[in-house]
Design a protein around this motif. Structure first.
Motif, PDB file in Angstrom:
ATOM      1  N   VAL A 156       6.963   4.210  -0.273  1.00 40.27           N
ATOM      2  CA  VAL A 156       7.734   4.592   0.142  1.00 40.27           C
ATOM      3  C   VAL A 156       8.919   2.884   1.490  1.00 40.27           C
ATOM      4  O   VAL A 156       9.410   3.214   1.729  1.00 40.27           O
ATOM      5  N   THR A 210       1.031  -1.558   0.233  1.00 43.31           N
ATOM      6  CA  THR A 210      -0.222   0.177   0.028  1.00 43.31           C
ATOM      7  C   THR A 210       0.870   1.159  -0.265  1.00 43.31           C
ATOM      8  O   THR A 210      -0.179   2.437  -0.456  1.00 43.31           O
ATOM      9  N   SER A 211       1.977   1.382   0.314  1.00 44.53           N
ATOM     10  CA  SER A 211       2.907   2.418   0.436  1.00 44.53           C
ATOM     11  C   SER A 211       4.232   2.393  -0.758  1.00 44.53           C
ATOM     12  O   SER A 211       4.910   1.524   0.264  1.00 44.53           O
ATOM     13  N   ALA A 262      16.040   3.886   2.937  1.00 51.27           N
ATOM     14  CA  ALA A 262      15.481   4.668   3.766  1.00 51.27           C
ATOM     15  C   ALA A 262      14.672   4.628   4.706  1.00 51.27           C
ATOM     16  O   ALA A 262      15.220   4.892   6.617  1.00 51.27           O
ATOM     17  N   ASN A 263      13.453   4.180   4.613  1.00 51.66           N
ATOM     18  CA  ASN A 263      12.779   3.617   5.847  1.00 51.66           C
ATOM     19  C   ASN A 263      13.276   2.728   6.269  1.00 51.66           C
ATOM     20  O   ASN A 263      12.565   2.504   7.540  1.00 51.66           O
ATOM     21  N   ALA A 304      14.818   3.265   8.952  1.00 44.55           N
ATOM     22  CA  ALA A 304      14.578   4.417   9.744  1.00 44.55           C
ATOM     23  C   ALA A 304      13.554   3.887  11.070  1.00 44.55           C
ATOM     24  O   ALA A 304      13.359   3.882  12.032  1.00 44.55           O
ATOM     25  N   LEU A 309       1.387   3.063   9.489  1.00 44.54           N
ATOM     26  CA  LEU A 309       0.103   4.004   9.089  1.00 44.54           C
ATOM     27  C   LEU A 309       0.363   5.511   9.092  1.00 44.54           C
ATOM     28  O   LEU A 309      -0.420   5.964   8.287  1.00 44.54           O
ATOM     29  N   THR A 310       1.509   5.707   9.638  1.00 51.02           N
ATOM     30  CA  THR A 310       1.964   7.478   9.124  1.00 51.02           C
ATOM     31  C   THR A 310       2.278   7.447   7.464  1.00 51.02           C
ATOM     32  O   THR A 310       1.737   8.826   7.264  1.00 51.02           O
ATOM     33  N   LEU A 311       2.853   6.302   6.986  1.00 48.78           N
ATOM     34  CA  LEU A 311       2.968   6.108   5.301  1.00 48.78           C
ATOM     35  C   LEU A 311       1.756   6.574   4.820  1.00 48.78           C
ATOM     36  O   LEU A 311       1.631   7.721   3.932  1.00 48.78           O
ATOM     37  N   LEU A 312       0.766   5.621   5.701  1.00 48.61           N
ATOM     38  CA  LEU A 312      -0.517   5.591   4.489  1.00 48.61           C
ATOM     39  C   LEU A 312      -1.441   7.085   5.389  1.00 48.61           C
ATOM     40  O   LEU A 312      -2.510   7.349   4.994  1.00 48.61           O
ATOM     41  N   SER A 313      -0.939   8.286   5.897  1.00 45.67           N
ATOM     42  CA  SER A 313      -1.407   9.369   6.588  1.00 45.67           C
ATOM     43  C   SER A 313      -3.201   8.276   7.654  1.00 45.67           C
ATOM     44  O   SER A 313      -3.471   9.925   7.262  1.00 45.67           O
ATOM     45  N   ASN A 320       5.048   3.362  11.424  1.00 50.57           N
ATOM     46  CA  ASN A 320       5.677   3.839  10.969  1.00 50.57           C
ATOM     47  C   ASN A 320       4.339   3.895   9.475  1.00 50.57           C
ATOM     48  O   ASN A 320       4.345   4.764   8.463  1.00 50.57           O
TER      49      ASN A 320
END
Ligand SMILES: Nc1ncnc2c1ncn2[C@@H]1O[C@H](COP(=O)(O)OP(=O)(O)OP(=O)(O)O)[C@@H](O)[C@H]1O
Ligand SMILES: [Mg+2]
Lengths: 254, 334, 328
Positions: B56, B53-54, B61-62, B65, B305-309, B303
């Protein structure tokens, strides 16, 4: 009515005098004198709640008695905890405090006596050696378990009992204390344990045996001590007593 | 002395059956297998889900992170694991991290050098753990009450020492620790990896580890066998405090200052990671990799959920759902 | 296996339900605020989202799990820094916790709009970046506004008491400092207590203070929650003691409108958030941003409380907004 006959201190492997223990308001036993002769099988009998297990636990350092003195191998007040008792050569099969459910058979057999390999300043467990020796110990005593890496939780009551006996008998102790070792066992397993006790005696190991089975007690032991309601009430030579006399001593009907 | 081998009754086939490994298929339908591996299954599931789904999420890098972000929680979960393995709980963990950070900040500000500051911070949090252990064992007070009391006590101590003010810690050593890389991983990740390895060996390959599990499993039986269960418990709480100290260094390095603020989510997530990792809250059963992966999973979840806004309102909900699910799966654990 | 399916399905649902569809927007803004466990930051989030909608800007608002979650906030910003946003709107929990996470943002040369709580300029400099602009309210000025109002309400030389937040809290200190400066030499500050931002603690403290100083004329509390607690204590005592709060939360506005709380100094997190989005939009248009943009602070008393309530969370009347002027 009691016929406590004193023996020379050098003859006793484990003895106590004037021993008392209570838990809050409950008196487990008071003013108990007891002796186990070196090289003999000494039995302790008595009804439920008479104080047998608690006496044993005091003798091997699990409980601290309220008063009285204990002698082991001629030394006075020998242990302040179970570890010292084990290190001095007493192994105990406790009635309820037996195995750790979440550990494996092998881990239980070597609990607090683990085999380690030294690597520099570190001591790491030698798990293979323990597993191998565990297998050998179990098969010498004809004990059936699916695997030594099995968690004890999944074993039957008899298997667990057998493992804790195996742990006590297999370690080269001077004195093996067994609190109702055959209580949960089938006919065949009971015969195995009795054979084991005879064998230990033949090898010069002293044994203290607690049992409710008077026939078994008379078959196996040399001396019998009788407890009733927290008191040591009598002691007799096994060869000189009968089942009926034991029943009378235990119930107080004599 | 030899054992009664020769004339042991031989009427029944004696000995131990050879250990048989269950087949893979049998494993896959055994719920307790899934229970044991809940954190791994969850992590793999999340990685697949967020990877799809994302765009990134799966980037190098992720991944770096996530690992960096998980380091502190991994270290804390290890500490919590040792305590939970003795069937205890350390509620003062996050507060200890705060106190460690405050002490680190103050000693650094006093000009005693960063190494002294780090060492003293770890000593202080270890001392708190030791005190927890002593109160629980010698004081015979339930773990819950003791660590709750310590939680409150050191919250106050942290505020008193710091005057409620954050302290800047501008140290090149800590800056390097927080942002430097060795090979593919940042230094904090290496710290976490080292902690996992050491803890794993301690738990599975030392006498202490076996005694820890025995104490957590049946303390009375363990002590009847001569294990000093009180010492084992005290050691477990001290380890937990030590881990809090390491975490406080990583924390100060990461945020550049020592703040007298307690991050309660660190405490909750450390317990959650332990549960996700298949460690029994009743003690006696533990692993290190499980909780470490549990910590990684919780970090990856936030992480992703944040990427998926996904709104921050829903994120704690998601964490809660996952933890309860894990606890449900754990019921199948035999 | 079944469990795993549930898990995947559940998370998948979550993902599809909440994922923001990427419209063609003027700019995409990543915003990170403090913990949403505090209504102040919820209002700020609302300001960001509504302004973004009005301006046709896409926005992803994230928040720390709680006010102590300094690293969690940094982790979320790190994740967003990997994505392609045109502007980063940040309200850090501490002056330094987001510094490292902002380094990659600065390397990509994306504008950083700092709102509400400041980022330490020196640490930012050491890390190799500077924020594009800072938008926030001046707590000292807000405290001073409360002090000036108190001067109007009570006779010169009257006794007043101060109720601060958590010991050492920077915001609390600044507000108290502003108030003290304004009343210096004109009023007699008899006592300052700390009530940890808590209504009940403030009530208890105020009750004690009223007993100790029967001739007290006024209270200043460093936030509205505590002011409401103090007001309750004053009401119970039956005395006419003025109580001024600070923040401008709904309950306080209602209380002022009802003639209970004397006044409050309203800050507008909503406007701070909205102005942040405006700044991002300006930056996207390539405009030079002012280094420092003050957000409005207004005194609310019985005269304007109704209007403020009606417009909440926006200010009751018009307010100066230099960014809005620049956007025209
Ligand atoms: N840890 C304990 N706390 C309180 N009371 C105890 C404890 N252990 C034993 N008792 C009490 O002490 C008394 C003696 O118990 P003990 O277990 O020694 O009896 P026993 O002779 O071994 O009985 P059984 O034949 O049933 O095993 C009992 O009344 C028991 O309830
Ligand atoms: Mg008994």
């Amino acid at each position: 009515m009691s016929t406590v006959n004193h023996i020379a201190p050098s003859e006793a492997i484990l003895a106590c005098q004037g021993l008392s223990k209570h838990f809050g308001g409950i008196r487990a036993f008071t003013d108990v004198g007891f002796q186990a002769r070196r090289g003999e099988v000494t039995a302790v009998i008595g009804d439920n709640g008479a104080g047998k297990s608690t006496l044993i636990r005091c003798l091997v350092g699990v409980h601290v008695p309220d008063g009285g003195t204990i002698y082991f191998d001629g030394r006075q007040q020998p242990f302040s905890n179970p570890d010292e008792a084990r290190k001095s050569g007493i192994e105990t099969v406790h009635q309820n405090l037996a195995l750790i459910d979440e550990l494996t058979v092998a881990q239980n057999l070597f609990l607090n006596r683990e085999i380690v390999r030294r690597i520099g300043p570190f001591a790491l467990l030698d798990r293979k050696a323990m597993k191998d020796q565990a297998r050998a110990m179990l098969s010498r005593l004809s004990i059936n378990v699916p695997s030594v890496t099995q968690r004890v939780r999944r074993l039957s009551g008899g298997q667990r009992q057998a493992i804790s006996i195996c742990r006590a008998a297999g370690s080269g102790a001077k004195l093996v204390v067994m609190d109702e070792p055959t209580a949960a066992l089938g006919v065949q397993e009971t015969a195995n344990v009795e054979a084991l006790i005879r064998k230990l005696r033949e090898q010069g190991v002293s044994v203290i045996l607690i049992s409710h089975n008077f026939d078994q007690v008379r078959r196996l032991s040399d001396q019998i001590w009788v407890m009733r309601a927290g008191k040591m009430v009598a002691t007799v030579r096994s060869s000189e007593t009968t089942g009926n006399e034991l029943v009378a001593l235990v119930t107080g009907a004599a | 002395m030899s054992l009664p081998a020769d004339n042991a009754p031989a009427s029944r086939q004696a000995g131990v059956h050879e250990e048989s490994r269950p087949s893979l298929a049998a494993l896959l339908i055994d719920p307790s297998f899934w229970a044991d591996w809940a954190s791994v299954v969850g992590l793999v599931g999340l990685v697949i889900l967020f990877g799809v789904t994302s765009p990134v999420f799966l980037s190098v890098a992720n991944m770096q992170a996530i690992l960096l972000a998980a380091a502190i929680l991994v270290v804390l979960s290890i500490g919590q694991t040792f305590v939970v393995a003795t069937s205890g709980i350390d509620l003062s963990l996050a507060a200890s991290v705060m106190l460690g950070a405050v002490i680190l900040g103050l000693i650094h500000a006093a000009g005693l050098g960063i190494f002294a500051a780090c060492v003293l911070a770890v000593l202080a949090t270890s001392a708190i753990g030791l005190m927890n252990g002593l109160l629980i064992t010698a004081g015979r007070i339930p773990d819950f009450v003791v660590t709750l009391g310590t939680l409150s006590g050191i919250t106050g101590l942290g505020l008193i020492l710091s005057g409620g003010e954050p302290t800047m810690v501008g140290s090149t050593f800590l800056l390097k620790l927080a942002s430097g890389y060795l090979g593919p991983f940042g230094y904090p990740v290496w710290v976490a990896i080292a902690a996992v390895l050491v803890a794993h060996v301690a738990l599975y390959h030392t006498r202490f580890g076996v005694h820890l599990l025995a104490t957590g499993g049946q303390a009375e039986s363990a002590s009847a066998l001569g294990i000093r269960t009180n010492r084992v418990k005290i050691a477990a709480y001290t380890i937990s405090g030590f881990c809090a100290g390491i975490a406080s260094i990583l924390l100060v390095a990461r945020i550049g200052s020592a703040e007298p603020q307690i991050n309660t989510s660190l405490l909750l997530n450390s317990v959650a990671a332990v549960v996700l990792g298949g460690v029994s809250l009743f003690g006696g059963r533990a692993s290190i990799l499980g909780p470490a992966i549990g910590a990684l999973m919780l970090t990856a979840l936030v992480n992703g959920l944040t990427l998926l806004s996904v709104s921050a309102f829903y994120q704690p909900l998601a964490v809660g759902v996952i933890v309860v699910l894990a606890a449900l799966i754990m019921r199948y654990q035999k | 296996m079944r469990m795993f399916n549930c898990l995947a399905l559940g998370a998948g649902l979550l993902a599809t339900t909440f994922a923001v569809p990427a419209h063609a927007e003027d700019a995409k803004v990543a915003a990170i605020v403090k913990g949403l466990d505090n209504p102040f930051f919820q209002t700020m989030q609302k300001g960001i989202e509504e302004q973004a909608k009005a301006d046709g800007v896409g926005v992803n608002v994230q928040a720390a799990a709680n006010m102590g979650d300094a690293t969690g906030q940094a982790d979320k910003l790190t994740a967003m820094a990997l994505q392609d946003y045109d502007c980063y709107l940040v309200n850090p929990i501490s002056v330094s916790n987001l510094v490292q996470a902002l380094v990659p943002v600065a390397q990509k040369k994306k504008p950083i709009v700092n709102i509400d709580s400041t980022i330490d300029a020196e640490q930012a400099k050491a890390a190799g970046f500077a924020v594009s602009t800072y938008i926030g309210t001046d707590n000292v000025a807000a405290g001073a506004l409360a002090g000036e109002e108190m001067l109007k309400l009570v006779p010169k030389g009257s006794k007043v008491a101060l109720v601060a937040g958590i010991v050492g809290d920077v915001g609390s200190n600044a507000r108290i400092k502003g108030f003290k400066q304004a009343v210096e030499g004109k009023l007699d500050v008899v006592v300052m207590v700390s009530a940890d931002w808590d209504r009940e603690k403030a009530l208890t403290a105020a009750t004690d203070i009223l007993a100790a100083h029967p001739d007290l004329a006024g209270f200043f509390a460093a936030n509205d929650i505590m002011a409401l607690g103090v007001e309750r204590a004053v009401q119970t005592s039956g005395k006419d003691v003025k109580v001024i709060g600070l923040d401008g939360i709904v309950d306080a506005l209602k209380s002022v409108a009802a003639g209970e709380l004397t006044a409050t100094v309203a800050q507008y997190p909503y406007v701070v958030g909205a102005m942040g989005v405006e700044a991002c939009k300006l930056a996207a248009k390539g405009k030079e941003l002012p280094a420092n943009v003050p957000a409005p602070v207004l005194l609310i008393n019985k005269d304007n409380a109704e209007a403020s309530l009606k417009n909440f969370p926006r200010p009751g009347g018009d307010y100066p907004d230099p960014l809005r002027e620049m956007l025209k």
